[in-house]
Scaffold this active site. Structure first.
Site, PDB file in Angstrom:
ATOM      1  N   PRO A 107       0.764  -1.183  -0.084  1.00 32.68           N
ATOM      2  CA  PRO A 107      -0.027  -0.072   0.007  1.00 32.68           C
ATOM      3  C   PRO A 107       0.730   1.201   0.096  1.00 32.68           C
ATOM      4  O   PRO A 107       1.746   1.442   0.611  1.00 32.68           O
ATOM      5  CB  PRO A 107      -0.590  -0.064   1.327  1.00 32.68           C
ATOM      6  CG  PRO A 107      -0.261  -1.296   2.190  1.00 32.68           C
ATOM      7  CD  PRO A 107       0.327  -2.082   1.433  1.00 32.68           C
ATOM      8  N   ASN A 108       0.330   2.183  -0.863  1.00 32.46           N
ATOM      9  CA  ASN A 108       0.833   3.492  -0.920  1.00 32.46           C
ATOM     10  C   ASN A 108       2.202   3.602  -1.462  1.00 32.46           C
ATOM     11  O   ASN A 108       2.712   4.641  -1.767  1.00 32.46           O
ATOM     12  CB  ASN A 108       0.911   4.357   0.446  1.00 32.46           C
ATOM     13  CG  ASN A 108      -0.568   4.498   1.220  1.00 32.46           C
ATOM     14  OD1 ASN A 108      -1.200   4.881   0.270  1.00 32.46           O
ATOM     15  ND2 ASN A 108      -0.539   3.814   2.174  1.00 32.46           N
ATOM     16  N   GLU A 127      12.278  -9.704   2.525  1.00 29.54           N
ATOM     17  CA  GLU A 127      11.447  -8.513   3.107  1.00 29.54           C
ATOM     18  C   GLU A 127      12.158  -7.287   2.877  1.00 29.54           C
ATOM     19  O   GLU A 127      13.474  -7.275   3.183  1.00 29.54           O
ATOM     20  CB  GLU A 127      11.279  -8.690   4.658  1.00 29.54           C
ATOM     21  CG  GLU A 127      10.439  -7.522   5.177  1.00 29.54           C
ATOM     22  CD  GLU A 127      10.248  -7.568   6.685  1.00 29.54           C
ATOM     23  OE1 GLU A 127      10.732  -8.671   7.208  1.00 29.54           O
ATOM     24  OE2 GLU A 127       9.796  -6.659   7.223  1.00 29.54           O
ATOM     25  N   ALA A 161       3.037  -0.714   5.183  1.00 32.29           N
ATOM     26  CA  ALA A 161       2.438  -0.697   6.455  1.00 32.29           C
ATOM     27  C   ALA A 161       1.701  -1.989   6.625  1.00 32.29           C
ATOM     28  O   ALA A 161       1.600  -2.273   7.984  1.00 32.29           O
ATOM     29  CB  ALA A 161       1.393   0.134   6.795  1.00 32.29           C
ATOM     30  N   ARG A 176      12.378   4.767  12.828  1.00 31.81           N
ATOM     31  CA  ARG A 176      11.163   5.381  12.801  1.00 31.81           C
ATOM     32  C   ARG A 176      10.196   4.872  14.213  1.00 31.81           C
ATOM     33  O   ARG A 176      10.603   4.475  15.116  1.00 31.81           O
ATOM     34  CB  ARG A 176      10.473   5.322  11.527  1.00 31.81           C
ATOM     35  CG  ARG A 176      11.185   5.742  10.421  1.00 31.81           C
ATOM     36  CD  ARG A 176      10.796   5.371   8.961  1.00 31.81           C
ATOM     37  NE  ARG A 176       9.725   6.120   8.748  1.00 31.81           N
ATOM     38  CZ  ARG A 176       8.867   6.227   7.845  1.00 31.81           C
ATOM     39  NH1 ARG A 176       9.121   5.054   6.770  1.00 31.81           N
ATOM     40  NH2 ARG A 176       7.718   6.876   7.457  1.00 31.81           N
ATOM     41  N   ARG A 198       5.361  11.949  -3.337  1.00 34.22           N
ATOM     42  CA  ARG A 198       4.898  12.546  -1.942  1.00 34.22           C
ATOM     43  C   ARG A 198       6.138  12.067  -1.166  1.00 34.22           C
ATOM     44  O   ARG A 198       6.892  10.961  -1.292  1.00 34.22           O
ATOM     45  CB  ARG A 198       3.838  11.871  -1.260  1.00 34.22           C
ATOM     46  CG  ARG A 198       2.516  12.176  -2.189  1.00 34.22           C
ATOM     47  CD  ARG A 198       1.809  13.418  -1.772  1.00 34.22           C
ATOM     48  NE  ARG A 198       0.322  13.666  -2.418  1.00 34.22           N
ATOM     49  CZ  ARG A 198       0.386  13.634  -3.588  1.00 34.22           C
ATOM     50  NH1 ARG A 198       1.076  13.928  -4.521  1.00 34.22           N
ATOM     51  NH2 ARG A 198      -1.104  13.787  -3.999  1.00 34.22           N
ATOM     52  N   ASN A 217       8.080  -5.848  -0.496  1.00 37.46           N
ATOM     53  CA  ASN A 217       7.782  -4.631   0.319  1.00 37.46           C
ATOM     54  C   ASN A 217       6.240  -4.421   0.777  1.00 37.46           C
ATOM     55  O   ASN A 217       5.539  -3.844   0.027  1.00 37.46           O
ATOM     56  CB  ASN A 217       8.334  -3.527  -0.271  1.00 37.46           C
ATOM     57  CG  ASN A 217       8.422  -2.078   0.555  1.00 37.46           C
ATOM     58  OD1 ASN A 217       7.669  -1.933   1.853  1.00 37.46           O
ATOM     59  ND2 ASN A 217       9.010  -0.840   0.319  1.00 37.46           N
ATOM     60  N   HIS A 260      12.617  -2.698   3.059  1.00 36.30           N
ATOM     61  CA  HIS A 260      11.820  -1.370   3.170  1.00 36.30           C
ATOM     62  C   HIS A 260      12.909  -0.336   2.800  1.00 36.30           C
ATOM     63  O   HIS A 260      14.172  -0.586   2.971  1.00 36.30           O
ATOM     64  CB  HIS A 260      11.561  -1.493   4.831  1.00 36.30           C
ATOM     65  CG  HIS A 260      10.662  -2.384   5.297  1.00 36.30           C
ATOM     66  ND1 HIS A 260       9.346  -2.308   5.262  1.00 36.30           N
ATOM     67  CD2 HIS A 260      10.694  -3.655   5.760  1.00 36.30           C
ATOM     68  CE1 HIS A 260       8.803  -3.332   5.510  1.00 36.30           C
ATOM     69  NE2 HIS A 260       9.806  -4.241   6.130  1.00 36.30           N
ATOM     70  N   TYR A 284      11.526   8.683   1.231  1.00 41.89           N
ATOM     71  CA  TYR A 284      11.551   7.881   0.209  1.00 41.89           C
ATOM     72  C   TYR A 284      11.921   8.294  -1.089  1.00 41.89           C
ATOM     73  O   TYR A 284      12.125   7.499  -2.095  1.00 41.89           O
ATOM     74  CB  TYR A 284       9.925   7.413  -0.122  1.00 41.89           C
ATOM     75  CG  TYR A 284       9.152   7.026   1.273  1.00 41.89           C
ATOM     76  CD1 TYR A 284       9.551   5.717   1.658  1.00 41.89           C
ATOM     77  CD2 TYR A 284       8.381   7.801   1.623  1.00 41.89           C
ATOM     78  CE1 TYR A 284       8.950   5.118   2.955  1.00 41.89           C
ATOM     79  CE2 TYR A 284       7.745   7.082   2.737  1.00 41.89           C
ATOM     80  CZ  TYR A 284       7.914   5.784   3.408  1.00 41.89           C
ATOM     81  OH  TYR A 284       7.208   5.581   4.496  1.00 41.89           O
TER      82      TYR A 284
HETATM   83  O1  CA2 Z   1      10.155   1.930   4.144  1.00 39.69           O
HETATM   84  C1  CA2 Z   1       9.639   1.232   3.409  1.00 39.69           C
HETATM   85  O2  CA2 Z   1       9.600   0.807   2.578  1.00 39.69           O
HETATM   86  C2  CA2 Z   1       8.050   0.967   4.005  1.00 39.69           C
HETATM   87  O3  CA2 Z   1       7.726  -0.306   3.701  1.00 39.69           O
HETATM   88  C3  CA2 Z   1       6.926   2.081   3.726  1.00 39.69           C
HETATM   89  C4  CA2 Z   1       5.694   2.062   3.913  1.00 39.69           C
HETATM   90  C5  CA2 Z   1       5.821   2.003   5.310  1.00 39.69           C
HETATM   91  O4  CA2 Z   1       4.567   2.168   6.255  1.00 39.69           O
HETATM   92  C6  CA2 Z   1       6.618   1.153   6.221  1.00 39.69           C
HETATM   93  O5  CA2 Z   1       6.654   1.312   7.650  1.00 39.69           O
HETATM   94  C7  CA2 Z   1       8.142   0.833   5.696  1.00 39.69           C
HETATM   95  C8  CA2 Z   1       4.998   3.190   3.482  1.00 39.69           C
HETATM   96  C9  CA2 Z   1       5.137   3.364   2.051  1.00 39.69           C
HETATM   97  C10 CA2 Z   1       4.392   4.772   1.788  1.00 39.69           C
HETATM   98  O6  CA2 Z   1       4.840   5.284   0.756  1.00 39.69           O
HETATM   99  C11 CA2 Z   1       4.843   6.588   0.356  1.00 39.69           C
HETATM  100  C12 CA2 Z   1       5.678   6.939  -0.797  1.00 39.69           C
HETATM  101  C13 CA2 Z   1       5.357   8.218  -0.954  1.00 39.69           C
HETATM  102  C14 CA2 Z   1       4.510   9.152  -0.401  1.00 39.69           C
HETATM  103  C15 CA2 Z   1       3.743   8.455   0.444  1.00 39.69           C
HETATM  104  C16 CA2 Z   1       3.799   7.309   0.837  1.00 39.69           C
END
Ligand code: CA2
Length: 137
Positions: free
Chosen positions: A10-11, A96, A75, A105, A18, A72, A98, A23
Site C-alpha cells: 500500500p501507498n 522482506e 504498512a 522510525r 510524496r 515490500n 523496506h 522515500y
Molecule cells: O520503508 C518502507 O519501504 C516502508 O515499507 C514504506 C511504508 C511504511 O508504512 C513502512 O513502515 C516502511 C509506507 C509506504 C508509503 O510510501 C509513500 C511514498 C510516498 C509518499 C507517501 C507514501
C-alpha cells in the site's frame, strides 16, 4: 535466468510523488526500467497493490514457480497476520524489503509479521535495496 517478482504494497504507488525526504524522488516505474536493464539476465516482474487480499492472491500465484519474491508490504508489514500466514504457505524464498530504516522510525514500525517467514530482510538502503535483494537470489 531467474524469475523474480517485486511485490510492493500500500501507498508505494506514491513513490517519487510524496514525502521525497523519506522515500526519495524517483517513481518506482522509472527505477524499475533501470533495474530491468541492469539485471537483463533475469526476468523481473512487478506487482503493486493497495489491497491486502490482492497481495495474498499474488503470493499464492507466484509462490510455487518463481525463484524469488521481493516483498515490500508497506504498512501491512506491521499489521497483517494474513500476509505472514500466506508466506508460511508458499515455497519461493521471500526477501522482506523496506526503503526506509523502519527501526529509526515510530515504534509501531519495529514489528514485522513478514520477518519470521523471510529468507532475509533489507531495510534503510533506499531504492538500492531492491538491487541488493535481486543479487541475493
Ligand atoms: O520503508 C518502507 O519501504 C516502508 O515499507 C514504506 C511504508 C511504511 O508504512 C513502512 O513502515 C516502511 C509506507 C509506504 C508509503 O510510501 C509513500 C511514498 C510516498 C509518499 C507517501 C507514501
Amino acid at each position: 535466468m531467474k524469475r523474480i517478482i517485486i511485490i510492493n504494497g500500500p501507498n508505494l504507488n506514491l513513490l517519487g510523488k510524496r514525502e521525497p525526504e523519506i522515500y526519495g524522488s524517483e517513481t518506482f516505474e522509472d527505477y524499475l526500467s533501470i533495474l530491468k536493464k541492469k539485471y537483463s539476465d533475469h526476468q523481473i516482474d512487478y506487482y503493486q497493490s493497495n489491497v491486502e487480499g490482492e497481495i495474498i492472491n499474488k503470493l499464492h500465484e507466484v509462490g510455487f514457480s518463481y525463484d524469488g519474491i521481493i516483498l515490500n508490504a508497506g504498512a501491512y508489514t506491521h499489521t497483517s497476520v494474513a500476509i505472514g500466514d500466506a508466506l508460511k504457505g508458499i515455497e519461493t524464498p521471500v526477501v522482506e524489503l523496506h526503503i526506509s530504516n523502519t527501526f529509526s522510525r515510530e515504534d509501531f514500525r519495529h514489528v514485522s509479521y513478514i520477518s519470521p517467514n523471510a529468507k532475509g530482510v533489507i531495510l534503510g538502503f533506499g531504492m538500492q535495496g531492491y538491487e541488493l535483494a535481486i543479487s541475493s537470489f
